[in-house]
Design a protein around this motif. Structure first.
Motif, PDB file in Angstrom:
ATOM      1  N   GLU A  17     -41.111 -16.405 -59.782  1.00  0.00           N
ATOM      2  CA  GLU A  17     -41.235 -17.854 -59.723  1.00  0.00           C
ATOM      3  C   GLU A  17     -41.622 -18.037 -60.727  1.00  0.00           C
ATOM      4  O   GLU A  17     -40.909 -19.536 -61.833  1.00  0.00           O
ATOM      5  CB  GLU A  17     -42.987 -17.414 -59.217  1.00  0.00           C
ATOM      6  N   ALA A  18     -42.027 -17.009 -61.809  1.00  0.00           N
ATOM      7  CA  ALA A  18     -42.024 -16.354 -63.085  1.00  0.00           C
ATOM      8  C   ALA A  18     -40.751 -17.587 -63.738  1.00  0.00           C
ATOM      9  O   ALA A  18     -40.773 -17.975 -64.642  1.00  0.00           O
ATOM     10  CB  ALA A  18     -42.432 -15.527 -63.827  1.00  0.00           C
ATOM     11  N   THR A  19     -39.712 -16.740 -63.662  1.00  0.00           N
ATOM     12  CA  THR A  19     -38.650 -16.986 -64.281  1.00  0.00           C
ATOM     13  C   THR A  19     -38.302 -18.473 -64.013  1.00  0.00           C
ATOM     14  O   THR A  19     -37.695 -18.612 -65.361  1.00  0.00           O
ATOM     15  CB  THR A  19     -37.393 -16.137 -63.748  1.00  0.00           C
ATOM     16  N   GLU A  20     -38.271 -19.035 -62.629  1.00  0.00           N
ATOM     17  CA  GLU A  20     -37.922 -20.370 -62.189  1.00  0.00           C
ATOM     18  C   GLU A  20     -38.860 -21.312 -63.382  1.00  0.00           C
ATOM     19  O   GLU A  20     -38.396 -22.128 -63.642  1.00  0.00           O
ATOM     20  CB  GLU A  20     -38.404 -20.703 -61.460  1.00  0.00           C
ATOM     21  N   ALA A  21     -39.693 -21.291 -63.506  1.00  0.00           N
ATOM     22  CA  ALA A  21     -40.435 -21.838 -64.597  1.00  0.00           C
ATOM     23  C   ALA A  21     -40.701 -21.571 -65.763  1.00  0.00           C
ATOM     24  O   ALA A  21     -40.651 -22.510 -66.327  1.00  0.00           O
ATOM     25  CB  ALA A  21     -41.970 -21.461 -64.547  1.00  0.00           C
ATOM     26  N   VAL A  22     -39.666 -20.619 -66.283  1.00  0.00           N
ATOM     27  CA  VAL A  22     -39.258 -20.591 -67.906  1.00  0.00           C
ATOM     28  C   VAL A  22     -38.320 -21.006 -67.534  1.00  0.00           C
ATOM     29  O   VAL A  22     -38.099 -22.216 -68.634  1.00  0.00           O
ATOM     30  CB  VAL A  22     -39.477 -19.000 -68.004  1.00  0.00           C
ATOM     31  N   GLN A  23     -37.348 -21.028 -67.220  1.00  0.00           N
ATOM     32  CA  GLN A  23     -35.743 -21.600 -67.207  1.00  0.00           C
ATOM     33  C   GLN A  23     -36.319 -23.937 -66.908  1.00  0.00           C
ATOM     34  O   GLN A  23     -35.927 -24.315 -67.024  1.00  0.00           O
ATOM     35  CB  GLN A  23     -35.364 -21.598 -65.660  1.00  0.00           C
ATOM     36  N   LEU A  24     -37.216 -23.859 -66.300  1.00  0.00           N
ATOM     37  CA  LEU A  24     -38.174 -25.372 -65.933  1.00  0.00           C
ATOM     38  C   LEU A  24     -38.130 -25.950 -66.965  1.00  0.00           C
ATOM     39  O   LEU A  24     -38.059 -27.099 -67.449  1.00  0.00           O
ATOM     40  CB  LEU A  24     -38.808 -25.228 -64.568  1.00  0.00           C
ATOM     41  N   GLU A  25     -38.961 -25.151 -68.187  1.00  0.00           N
ATOM     42  CA  GLU A  25     -39.753 -25.115 -68.727  1.00  0.00           C
ATOM     43  C   GLU A  25     -38.681 -25.238 -70.162  1.00  0.00           C
ATOM     44  O   GLU A  25     -38.685 -26.147 -71.123  1.00  0.00           O
ATOM     45  CB  GLU A  25     -40.759 -23.950 -69.382  1.00  0.00           C
ATOM     46  N   ARG A  26     -37.336 -24.176 -69.702  1.00  0.00           N
ATOM     47  CA  ARG A  26     -36.462 -24.526 -70.726  1.00  0.00           C
ATOM     48  C   ARG A  26     -35.908 -25.963 -70.683  1.00  0.00           C
ATOM     49  O   ARG A  26     -34.993 -26.262 -72.061  1.00  0.00           O
ATOM     50  CB  ARG A  26     -35.506 -23.090 -71.023  1.00  0.00           C
ATOM     51  N   VAL A  27     -35.688 -26.354 -69.614  1.00  0.00           N
ATOM     52  CA  VAL A  27     -34.819 -27.531 -69.527  1.00  0.00           C
ATOM     53  C   VAL A  27     -35.784 -28.316 -69.774  1.00  0.00           C
ATOM     54  O   VAL A  27     -34.839 -29.710 -70.161  1.00  0.00           O
ATOM     55  CB  VAL A  27     -34.353 -27.562 -67.638  1.00  0.00           C
ATOM     56  N   ASN A  28     -36.666 -28.835 -69.265  1.00  0.00           N
ATOM     57  CA  ASN A  28     -38.029 -29.900 -69.987  1.00  0.00           C
ATOM     58  C   ASN A  28     -37.839 -29.611 -71.231  1.00  0.00           C
ATOM     59  O   ASN A  28     -37.450 -30.876 -71.779  1.00  0.00           O
ATOM     60  CB  ASN A  28     -39.168 -30.011 -69.557  1.00  0.00           C
ATOM     61  N   SER A  29     -38.070 -28.810 -72.242  1.00  0.00           N
ATOM     62  CA  SER A  29     -37.929 -28.544 -73.722  1.00  0.00           C
ATOM     63  C   SER A  29     -36.449 -29.947 -73.837  1.00  0.00           C
ATOM     64  O   SER A  29     -37.061 -30.629 -75.257  1.00  0.00           O
ATOM     65  CB  SER A  29     -37.937 -27.675 -74.452  1.00  0.00           C
ATOM     66  N   GLU A  30     -35.307 -28.429 -73.311  1.00  0.00           N
ATOM     67  CA  GLU A  30     -34.312 -29.219 -74.027  1.00  0.00           C
ATOM     68  C   GLU A  30     -33.645 -30.726 -74.003  1.00  0.00           C
ATOM     69  O   GLU A  30     -33.538 -31.702 -74.519  1.00  0.00           O
ATOM     70  CB  GLU A  30     -32.789 -28.459 -72.973  1.00  0.00           C
ATOM     71  N   ARG A  31     -34.440 -30.978 -72.874  1.00  0.00           N
ATOM     72  CA  ARG A  31     -34.888 -32.854 -72.331  1.00  0.00           C
ATOM     73  C   ARG A  31     -34.813 -33.457 -73.217  1.00  0.00           C
ATOM     74  O   ARG A  31     -34.726 -33.943 -73.733  1.00  0.00           O
ATOM     75  CB  ARG A  31     -34.788 -32.933 -71.270  1.00  0.00           C
ATOM     76  N   GLU A  32     -36.595 -32.694 -73.740  1.00  0.00           N
ATOM     77  CA  GLU A  32     -37.756 -33.298 -74.840  1.00  0.00           C
ATOM     78  C   GLU A  32     -36.797 -33.364 -76.191  1.00  0.00           C
ATOM     79  O   GLU A  32     -36.832 -34.100 -76.466  1.00  0.00           O
ATOM     80  CB  GLU A  32     -38.762 -33.026 -74.968  1.00  0.00           C
ATOM     81  N   ILE A  33     -35.572 -32.828 -76.232  1.00  0.00           N
ATOM     82  CA  ILE A  33     -35.331 -32.709 -77.914  1.00  0.00           C
ATOM     83  C   ILE A  33     -34.452 -33.228 -77.798  1.00  0.00           C
ATOM     84  O   ILE A  33     -33.991 -34.441 -79.290  1.00  0.00           O
ATOM     85  CB  ILE A  33     -35.116 -31.033 -77.881  1.00  0.00           C
ATOM     86  N   ALA A  34     -33.719 -33.607 -76.745  1.00  0.00           N
ATOM     87  CA  ALA A  34     -32.029 -34.505 -76.616  1.00  0.00           C
ATOM     88  C   ALA A  34     -32.693 -35.991 -77.084  1.00  0.00           C
ATOM     89  O   ALA A  34     -32.893 -37.362 -77.392  1.00  0.00           O
ATOM     90  CB  ALA A  34     -31.884 -34.588 -75.265  1.00  0.00           C
ATOM     91  N   GLU A  35     -34.252 -36.430 -76.275  1.00  0.00           N
ATOM     92  CA  GLU A  35     -34.512 -37.875 -76.126  1.00  0.00           C
ATOM     93  C   GLU A  35     -35.548 -38.065 -77.319  1.00  0.00           C
ATOM     94  O   GLU A  35     -35.303 -39.188 -77.659  1.00  0.00           O
ATOM     95  CB  GLU A  35     -35.893 -37.746 -75.185  1.00  0.00           C
TER      96      GLU A  35
END
Length: 103
Positions: A17-35
């Motif tokens: 769960e912690a790993t998934e949360a970190v991966q989800l946060e990373r994906v969200n951060s990458e999306r935010e950076i791209a936007e």
């Protein structure tokens, strides 16, 4: 023994769960950076489109001022040449004719 297995399974689940949360946060951060990059580029282009006409106007005004300075200088030089010719034109014509004819 069952408790140990249950604890291991719980720890494994929590770790996943912690790993998934970190991966989800990373994906969200990458999306935010791209936007944000797309947004910043659009803002930069919009600002450039606003300033280009202003810069063109300023450059045109500066070029016009330089042209006027050159025109005044050329007019002054032309006037000086006309005055000099009116003073010495006959003398120059006589000198040229004398040199050509050879007298």
């Amino acid at each position: 023994m069952q408790d140990i297995v249950r604890q291991i399974v719980d720890m494994d689940r929590k770790a996943r769960e912690a790993t998934e949360a970190v991966q989800l946060e990373r994906v969200n951060s990458e999306r935010e950076i791209a936007e944000k990059r797309v947004r910043m580029r659009a803002e930069y282009l919009e600002e450039a489109r606003k300033t280009i006409p202003q810069n063109v106007s300023e450059e045109r005004k500066a070029a016009q001022e330089k042209w006027e300075v050159v025109e005044r200088r050329n007019a002054a030089l032309s006037q000086q040449m006309d005055e000099l010719y009116s003073q010495k034109g006959d003398e120059w014509v006589k000198a040229i004719v004398t040199r050509v004819i050879g007298e």
